[in-house]
Design a protein around this motif. Structure first.
Motif, PDB file in Angstrom:
ATOM      1  N   LYS A  84      16.190  17.255 -28.710  1.00  0.00           N
ATOM      2  CA  LYS A  84      17.071  16.136 -28.337  1.00  0.00           C
ATOM      3  C   LYS A  84      18.423  16.659 -27.882  1.00  0.00           C
ATOM      4  N   LYS A  85      19.227  15.737 -27.407  1.00  0.00           N
ATOM      5  CA  LYS A  85      20.584  16.031 -26.952  1.00  0.00           C
ATOM      6  C   LYS A  85      21.333  16.878 -27.984  1.00  0.00           C
ATOM      7  N   GLY A  86      21.933  17.958 -27.510  1.00  0.00           N
ATOM      8  CA  GLY A  86      22.756  18.791 -28.384  1.00  0.00           C
ATOM      9  C   GLY A  86      21.986  19.871 -29.131  1.00  0.00           C
ATOM     10  N   ASP A  87      20.651  19.801 -29.149  1.00  0.00           N
ATOM     11  CA  ASP A  87      19.852  20.832 -29.828  1.00  0.00           C
ATOM     12  C   ASP A  87      19.948  22.161 -29.078  1.00  0.00           C
ATOM     13  N   ILE A  88      19.721  23.236 -29.817  1.00  0.00           N
ATOM     14  CA  ILE A  88      19.692  24.560 -29.187  1.00  0.00           C
ATOM     15  C   ILE A  88      18.246  24.989 -28.950  1.00  0.00           C
ATOM     16  N   VAL A  89      17.982  25.470 -27.743  1.00  0.00           N
ATOM     17  CA  VAL A  89      16.680  26.079 -27.434  1.00  0.00           C
ATOM     18  C   VAL A  89      16.940  27.491 -26.932  1.00  0.00           C
ATOM     19  N   LEU A  90      16.358  28.479 -27.620  1.00  0.00           N
ATOM     20  CA  LEU A  90      16.502  29.870 -27.203  1.00  0.00           C
ATOM     21  C   LEU A  90      15.517  30.122 -26.063  1.00  0.00           C
ATOM     22  N   CYS A  91      16.008  30.692 -24.973  1.00  0.00           N
ATOM     23  CA  CYS A  91      15.191  30.785 -23.751  1.00  0.00           C
ATOM     24  C   CYS A  91      15.347  32.171 -23.121  1.00  0.00           C
ATOM     25  N   SER A  92      14.240  32.735 -22.651  1.00  0.00           N
ATOM     26  CA  SER A  92      14.316  34.008 -21.913  1.00  0.00           C
ATOM     27  C   SER A  92      15.310  33.864 -20.768  1.00  0.00           C
ATOM     28  N   SER A  93      16.188  34.844 -20.619  1.00  0.00           N
ATOM     29  CA  SER A  93      17.113  34.786 -19.483  1.00  0.00           C
ATOM     30  C   SER A  93      16.417  35.245 -18.201  1.00  0.00           C
ATOM     31  N   PHE A  94      15.554  36.252 -18.349  1.00  0.00           N
ATOM     32  CA  PHE A  94      14.858  36.806 -17.187  1.00  0.00           C
ATOM     33  C   PHE A  94      13.644  35.927 -16.897  1.00  0.00           C
ATOM     34  N   THR A  95      13.835  34.929 -16.028  1.00  0.00           N
ATOM     35  CA  THR A  95      12.766  33.994 -15.696  1.00  0.00           C
ATOM     36  C   THR A  95      13.135  33.204 -14.449  1.00  0.00           C
ATOM     37  N   PHE A  96      12.230  32.344 -14.048  1.00  0.00           N
ATOM     38  CA  PHE A  96      12.466  31.370 -12.978  1.00  0.00           C
ATOM     39  C   PHE A  96      13.169  30.163 -13.609  1.00  0.00           C
ATOM     40  N   SER A  97      14.033  29.504 -12.865  1.00  0.00           N
ATOM     41  CA  SER A  97      14.868  28.438 -13.431  1.00  0.00           C
ATOM     42  C   SER A  97      14.045  27.292 -14.035  1.00  0.00           C
ATOM     43  N   ALA A  98      12.783  27.148 -13.626  1.00  0.00           N
ATOM     44  CA  ALA A  98      11.940  26.065 -14.146  1.00  0.00           C
ATOM     45  C   ALA A  98      11.711  26.185 -15.656  1.00  0.00           C
ATOM     46  N   SER A  99      11.879  27.382 -16.227  1.00  0.00           N
ATOM     47  CA  SER A  99      11.755  27.515 -17.690  1.00  0.00           C
ATOM     48  C   SER A  99      12.930  26.849 -18.379  1.00  0.00           C
ATOM     49  N   ALA A 100      14.091  26.917 -17.766  1.00  0.00           N
ATOM     50  CA  ALA A 100      15.328  26.447 -18.414  1.00  0.00           C
ATOM     51  C   ALA A 100      15.658  25.000 -18.064  1.00  0.00           C
ATOM     52  N   ASN A 101      15.358  24.569 -16.862  1.00  0.00           N
ATOM     53  CA  ASN A 101      15.769  23.228 -16.420  1.00  0.00           C
ATOM     54  C   ASN A 101      15.352  22.100 -17.367  1.00  0.00           C
ATOM     55  N   PRO A 102      14.102  22.076 -17.862  1.00  0.00           N
ATOM     56  CA  PRO A 102      13.705  20.955 -18.734  1.00  0.00           C
ATOM     57  C   PRO A 102      14.527  20.867 -20.022  1.00  0.00           C
ATOM     58  N   ILE A 103      15.106  21.989 -20.463  1.00  0.00           N
ATOM     59  CA  ILE A 103      15.982  21.967 -21.645  1.00  0.00           C
ATOM     60  C   ILE A 103      17.194  21.087 -21.324  1.00  0.00           C
ATOM     61  N   LEU A 104      17.689  21.240 -20.085  1.00  0.00           N
ATOM     62  CA  LEU A 104      18.845  20.454 -19.634  1.00  0.00           C
ATOM     63  C   LEU A 104      18.474  18.998 -19.371  1.00  0.00           C
ATOM     64  N   TYR A 105      17.229  18.753 -18.928  1.00  0.00           N
ATOM     65  CA  TYR A 105      16.802  17.352 -18.717  1.00  0.00           C
ATOM     66  C   TYR A 105      17.023  16.548 -20.001  1.00  0.00           C
ATOM     67  N   LEU A 106      16.864  17.227 -21.156  1.00  0.00           N
ATOM     68  CA  LEU A 106      16.954  16.540 -22.448  1.00  0.00           C
ATOM     69  C   LEU A 106      18.363  16.579 -23.032  1.00  0.00           C
ATOM     70  N   GLY A 107      19.293  17.173 -22.284  1.00  0.00           N
ATOM     71  CA  GLY A 107      20.663  17.276 -22.786  1.00  0.00           C
ATOM     72  C   GLY A 107      20.796  18.310 -23.895  1.00  0.00           C
ATOM     73  N   ALA A 108      19.767  19.148 -24.059  1.00  0.00           N
ATOM     74  CA  ALA A 108      19.838  20.215 -25.060  1.00  0.00           C
ATOM     75  C   ALA A 108      20.536  21.433 -24.445  1.00  0.00           C
ATOM     76  N   ASN A 109      20.872  22.403 -25.297  1.00  0.00           N
ATOM     77  CA  ASN A 109      21.631  23.569 -24.833  1.00  0.00           C
ATOM     78  C   ASN A 109      20.782  24.825 -24.873  1.00  0.00           C
ATOM     79  N   PRO A 110      20.512  25.428 -23.715  1.00  0.00           N
ATOM     80  CA  PRO A 110      19.796  26.695 -23.739  1.00  0.00           C
ATOM     81  C   PRO A 110      20.740  27.811 -24.182  1.00  0.00           C
ATOM     82  N   VAL A 111      20.216  28.725 -24.973  1.00  0.00           N
ATOM     83  CA  VAL A 111      20.928  29.971 -25.262  1.00  0.00           C
ATOM     84  C   VAL A 111      20.017  31.072 -24.740  1.00  0.00           C
ATOM     85  N   PHE A 112      20.543  31.852 -23.806  1.00  0.00           N
ATOM     86  CA  PHE A 112      19.677  32.805 -23.099  1.00  0.00           C
ATOM     87  C   PHE A 112      19.604  34.147 -23.814  1.00  0.00           C
TER      88      PHE A 112
END
Ligand SMILES: *Cc1c(COP(=O)(O)O)cnc(C)c1O
Length: 387
Positions: A84-112
């Protein structure tokens, strides 16, 4: 005599060589014809169920939801994990942006999280450090978005151990890794959810499409529900949740049925392409390869090389040299922590992915290539190094 002179090739041939283009197996049109004959031209139909069943057989019997794209599948995985909004999701930095974008769709915060030098995927040491810091800040991460880039398995033993230790769910973005295994277990079946993509450039394609897999049938039922506008089982249209239009088209699933018939063959072709490059370029001092390490079996969706730090030839020089000859190659993915759109996001870095981006190149890995095409690519590379 320089090794490339062994090849008798026509260097005036400038036919386009692609990085990775669609390669039909032969039965796709038959399946699509059947979808037309039975008038299942909709995001519902028997080809979808059959496609899901066959994909399940390749995925340790996991339940499957065929969806409109890999990105949509990642989005639903995050929703099903309650991100949900404001949650942290740890995400590979070395990737295509499609891995990270859905984290933002939910208002969550990726940490790379940066890469380890062996697999080029998420570094377990940095992952654990990030988790511990988040917990100290009273912000326990909600999920780990783990990517298997270029088909290469991430360090699954270490990463799953950390995920279990801290009880954090893993989503495996296996968009590029269908058919890859780690210790004989298919990628996508280690975490809470696995995701595949069937976009046109992937190892097999439905033109556009994706799939979400999970061991839990209830979760996949829920995914299918959300993917069909969260329409309840009533004669009228009743909704008590926000839904999405994320189901795969039955026509696309029909293409997928033909493609699954040749998946094994495509993997062997991709691996043969990789071996050919390795053999032929082993004499070049400035070039090294991303290789399988113990337990990992990559589908080698793309063959990737690294130019040595002190190489006289840099990545762009080589890329442009190939481009002049109508040969497509591409820099490795530019890490998410270096992307303008994610510049506000936190990251845990060791310099590896930035270095890979600066020195790495994807070579043409198209299964439509003939042996002559492959020799042409190798000759072109050698030409630059022998000059
Ligand atoms: C292709 C890809 C996706 C997205 O898949 P689509 O089907 O194009 O939405 C996600 N992650 C990675 C690593 C990919 O390569």
């Amino acid at each position: 005599m320089p090794q490339y002179l062994k090849f008798v090739i026509d260097l005036t041939n400038k036919k386009k060589i692609w990085l990775s283009s669609p390669n039909m197996g032969g039965d796709e049109l038959k399946h699509v014809g059947n979808a037309f004959d039975t008038n299942w031209i909709a995001p519902v139909g028997p080809h979808i169920s059959k496609f899901e069943m066959k994909l399940s057989n390749l995925s340790a019997g996991f339940e499957v939801a065929a969806l409109s794209s890999g990105t949509a599948s990642l989005h639903l995985a995050l929703i099903l994990l309650g991100v949900k909004k404001g949650d942290i999701v740890l995400c590979s930095s070395f990737t295509f942006s499609a891995s990270a974008n859905p984290i933002l769709y939910l208002g969550a915060n990726p940490v790379f999280i940066d890469s380890d030098i062996v697999s080029w995927n998420m570094c377990p040491v940095l992952l654990e450090k990030a988790i511990e810091n988040c917990i100290l800040d009273n912000e326990k991460p909600k999920a780990i978005m783990l990517v298997h880039l270029y088909g290469m398995p991430a360090k699954m033993d270490e990463i799953m151990k950390i995920a279990q230790k801290y009880d954090i769910a893993v989503i495996e973005d296996a968009a590029e890794a269908l058919g890859s295994t780690f210790k004989n277990k298919p990628l996508g079946t280690f975490g809470a959810f696995g995701v595949f993509s069937f976009n046109g450039n992937k190892i097999i394609t439905t033109s556009v499409g994706g799939a979400l897999i999970c061991e839990d049938a209830v979760m996949i039922e829920k995914a299918k529900f959300l993917a069909t506008q969260a329409r309840e089982d009533k004669p009228h249209y009743e909704h008590s949740e926000i839904g999405y239009n994320y189901r795969m088209s039955n026509v696309c699933a029909a293409i997928g049925l033909g493609q699954l018939e040749v998946l094994e063959e495509r993997i062997l072709q991709k691996r043969a392409i990789n071996s050919f490059y390795k053999e032929q370029l082993s004499c070049v001092k400035g070039i090294s390869f991303l290789e399988d390490s113990e337990g990992s079996y990559s589908n080698f969706w793309l063959t990737t090389i690294l130019l040595s730090e002190n190489s006289a030839i840099d990545r762009e020089q080589l890329r442009l040299h190939l481009e002049k000859d109508n040969i497509e190659s591409r820099p490795l993915w530019k890490p998410m922590h270096l992307q303008p759109v994610f510049k506000e996001c936190k990251s845990y870095l060791n310099g590896v992915s930035e270095d890979l981006f600066n020195r790495g190149l994807c070579l043409p890995s198209d299964t439509n290539m003939s042996i002559e095409d492959l020799k042409r690519v190798v000759s072109k590379i050698m030409e630059l190094y022998e000059a």
